[in-house]
Scaffold this active site. Sequence first.
Site, PDB file in Angstrom:
ATOM      1  N   CYS A 105      -1.707   2.642 -24.859  1.00  0.00           N
ATOM      2  CA  CYS A 105      -1.948   2.766 -23.470  1.00  0.00           C
ATOM      3  C   CYS A 105      -3.313   2.175 -23.157  1.00  0.00           C
ATOM      4  CB  CYS A 105      -2.170   4.307 -22.940  1.00  0.00           C
ATOM      5  SG  CYS A 105      -2.533   4.563 -21.182  1.00  0.00           S
ATOM      6  N   CYS A 116      -6.598  10.769  -6.991  1.00  0.00           N
ATOM      7  CA  CYS A 116      -5.342  11.753  -7.041  1.00  0.00           C
ATOM      8  C   CYS A 116      -6.056  13.214  -7.594  1.00  0.00           C
ATOM      9  CB  CYS A 116      -4.192  11.447  -7.775  1.00  0.00           C
ATOM     10  SG  CYS A 116      -3.565   9.787  -7.511  1.00  0.00           S
ATOM     11  N   CYS A 119      -6.101  14.439 -11.495  1.00  0.00           N
ATOM     12  CA  CYS A 119      -6.491  13.142 -12.586  1.00  0.00           C
ATOM     13  C   CYS A 119      -7.909  13.170 -12.877  1.00  0.00           C
ATOM     14  CB  CYS A 119      -5.827  12.084 -11.966  1.00  0.00           C
ATOM     15  SG  CYS A 119      -6.330  10.665 -13.045  1.00  0.00           S
ATOM     16  N   GLY A 163      -7.468   3.515 -14.015  1.00  0.00           N
ATOM     17  CA  GLY A 163      -7.272   2.511 -12.991  1.00  0.00           C
ATOM     18  C   GLY A 163      -5.875   2.339 -12.508  1.00  0.00           C
ATOM     19  N   GLU A 164      -5.973   1.985 -11.405  1.00  0.00           N
ATOM     20  CA  GLU A 164      -4.590   1.558 -10.590  1.00  0.00           C
ATOM     21  C   GLU A 164      -4.215   0.051 -10.756  1.00  0.00           C
ATOM     22  OE1 GLU A 164      -1.951   3.009  -8.799  1.00  0.00           O
ATOM     23  OE2 GLU A 164      -1.385   1.063  -8.822  1.00  0.00           O
ATOM     24  N   SER A 195       2.340   1.186 -14.457  1.00  0.00           N
ATOM     25  CA  SER A 195       2.473   2.439 -13.570  1.00  0.00           C
ATOM     26  C   SER A 195       1.524   2.300 -12.516  1.00  0.00           C
ATOM     27  CB  SER A 195       2.232   3.685 -14.418  1.00  0.00           C
ATOM     28  OG  SER A 195       2.256   4.779 -13.820  1.00  0.00           O
ATOM     29  N   LEU A 221       5.363   9.594  -8.854  1.00  0.00           N
ATOM     30  CA  LEU A 221       5.922  10.542  -7.532  1.00  0.00           C
ATOM     31  C   LEU A 221       5.210  11.437  -7.291  1.00  0.00           C
ATOM     32  CD1 LEU A 221       8.031  10.292  -5.619  1.00  0.00           C
ATOM     33  CD2 LEU A 221       9.524  11.526  -6.987  1.00  0.00           C
ATOM     34  N   ASN A 296      -1.851  18.181 -17.790  1.00  0.00           N
ATOM     35  CA  ASN A 296      -3.038  18.067 -18.576  1.00  0.00           C
ATOM     36  C   ASN A 296      -4.299  18.265 -18.222  1.00  0.00           C
ATOM     37  OD1 ASN A 296      -1.330  16.887 -20.697  1.00  0.00           O
ATOM     38  ND2 ASN A 296      -1.561  14.987 -20.117  1.00  0.00           N
TER      39      ASN A 296
HETATM   40  N1  SAH Z   1      -2.865   4.860 -11.703  1.00  0.00           N
HETATM   41  C1  SAH Z   1      -1.635   4.683 -12.433  1.00  0.00           C
HETATM   42  C2  SAH Z   1      -1.536   4.635 -13.734  1.00  0.00           C
HETATM   43  C3  SAH Z   1      -2.470   5.745 -14.623  1.00  0.00           C
HETATM   44  S1  SAH Z   1      -2.147   7.215 -14.359  1.00  0.00           S
HETATM   45  C4  SAH Z   1      -0.636   5.801 -11.710  1.00  0.00           C
HETATM   46  O1  SAH Z   1      -1.200   6.807 -11.364  1.00  0.00           O
HETATM   47  O2  SAH Z   1       0.547   5.565 -12.100  1.00  0.00           O
HETATM   48  C5  SAH Z   1      -0.742   7.447 -15.602  1.00  0.00           C
HETATM   49  C6  SAH Z   1       0.178   8.617 -15.220  1.00  0.00           C
HETATM   50  O3  SAH Z   1      -0.784   9.785 -15.494  1.00  0.00           O
HETATM   51  C7  SAH Z   1       0.429   8.987 -13.942  1.00  0.00           C
HETATM   52  O4  SAH Z   1       2.016   9.007 -13.753  1.00  0.00           O
HETATM   53  C8  SAH Z   1      -0.130  10.152 -13.383  1.00  0.00           C
HETATM   54  O5  SAH Z   1       0.646  10.772 -12.294  1.00  0.00           O
HETATM   55  C9  SAH Z   1      -0.285  10.940 -14.500  1.00  0.00           C
HETATM   56  N2  SAH Z   1      -1.486  11.867 -14.225  1.00  0.00           N
HETATM   57  C10 SAH Z   1      -2.452  11.787 -13.841  1.00  0.00           C
HETATM   58  N3  SAH Z   1      -3.260  12.961 -14.150  1.00  0.00           N
HETATM   59  C11 SAH Z   1      -2.624  13.661 -14.796  1.00  0.00           C
HETATM   60  C12 SAH Z   1      -2.644  14.951 -15.535  1.00  0.00           C
HETATM   61  N4  SAH Z   1      -3.965  15.750 -15.283  1.00  0.00           N
HETATM   62  N5  SAH Z   1      -1.739  15.533 -16.307  1.00  0.00           N
HETATM   63  C13 SAH Z   1      -0.676  14.898 -16.732  1.00  0.00           C
HETATM   64  N6  SAH Z   1      -0.493  13.553 -16.191  1.00  0.00           N
HETATM   65  C14 SAH Z   1      -1.415  13.098 -15.149  1.00  0.00           C
HETATM   66 FE1  SF4 Z   2      -4.355   8.536  -9.376  1.00  0.00          FE
HETATM   67 FE2  SF4 Z   2      -3.569   6.918 -11.414  1.00  0.00          FE
HETATM   68 FE3  SF4 Z   2      -5.804   6.624 -10.241  1.00  0.00          FE
HETATM   69 FE4  SF4 Z   2      -5.382   8.974 -11.756  1.00  0.00          FE
HETATM   70  S1  SF4 Z   2      -5.448   6.737 -12.443  1.00  0.00           S
HETATM   71  S2  SF4 Z   2      -6.436   8.599  -9.606  1.00  0.00           S
HETATM   72  S3  SF4 Z   2      -3.287   9.355 -11.281  1.00  0.00           S
HETATM   73  S4  SF4 Z   2      -3.742   6.283  -9.352  1.00  0.00           S
END
Ligand code: SAH
Ligand code: SF4
Length: 363
Positions: A105, A116, A119, A163-164, A195, A221, A296
Amino acid sequence: MQATPTLIGLDLGEIEALIGADQPKFRARQVYDAVYRRRIGKIDGITDLPKPLRERLRGEMALGLPEIERFYDSSDGTRRYLLKLADGKTVETVWMPEGERATVCISTQVGCPVNCGFCLTALMGLERNLTAGEIAGQVLRAASDRGFTPNVDRLNIVMMGQGEPLLNLANVLKAARLLTDPKGMAISPRRITVSTSGIIPKIEELGRAPDESRPKLAISLNASTEEQRRELMPITRKYHLKDLIDACKAYPLRAWEKLTFEYVLLRDVNDSDADARRVAKLLANLNAKVNVIALNPGPGISFETPDAARVASFQAIVRRSLPCFIRKPRGLDVYAACGQLKRMEIVPIAEILTSGLPTSNPS
Ligand code: SAH
Ligand code: SF4
């Protein structure tokens, strides 16, 4: 810290320009081959180059694989790396062995600007974009540390670290070209997934990337209604849920490909049976599968993790309409699981045993 220029991240054309027209053309191919196919970790190791050229390159630049600053091993075999970049910043990469195979990863930015609510990476904010070399370099560094040959051993790559990715799409696509080039790292695009939180115009741009180097697409989603998604993922205010689903419908999937939707389950927030029914309905006409992830946890995150029965019930309902899997957390005990990447410091148990627990009362 001033960043040293790096070889890693350059494509063949850029290496040709670097080496210069006074050298035979095949020299650039030799360098490219050494970096990406033979994965020689140092410019000094490219011994098929004439010494003056090798020394000139070494004087001007580094090969530039990110350095392992620290790593943290989980009881489930997962290893989280803290990698040091050329400018001294650090970023995380997670290696997850699965029998003979592995998934790595990788991060696409240092931190993340998307914010978000569930996260940990969001709490870092954005420090900077990673370069293409830093993105592909994470794969090379981790694979060499683990004794893996990416195109021979089965290695899956997920761009789901810090990151995004779609806010750094040009570098992500260049990294994908380097990772998939049959004359270089030769990893199949079927084994690479990117992702996104749902940056709609960039999803469309990704769809226009060449089939042979375009990673698979996963969409986070995480909510079953517009209102709920706005609360959890503020990006929804800019990119509405309905438009996101429309972009997914229009997305040019290859014959073998499905979209993946990720859904983080938050207790009593988005994990009800009614949510599951709405998710199933929302995605009903898409060629897609769903990965549910129970939250998580981490410090600073106010949500809770649903119990296993709730997760199973949610899955069972979605499954009536489309494939739905539960993503098992990996590396939870070392802050390596999804949403936990925030350069968390962990004191290894061996250090505690030898030097004792830090105490708040020195007397
Ligand atoms: N930024 C991108 C990719 C990194 S995050 C994105 O958001 O898709 C990777 C994944 O982890 C995403 O599907 C996100 O929804 C999930 N994720 C973020 N915080 C989480 C948490 N606390 N527990 C479980 N999954 C989480
Ligand atoms: Fe949201 Fe993905 Fe960035 Fe975490 S890494 S803040 S889930 S966009």
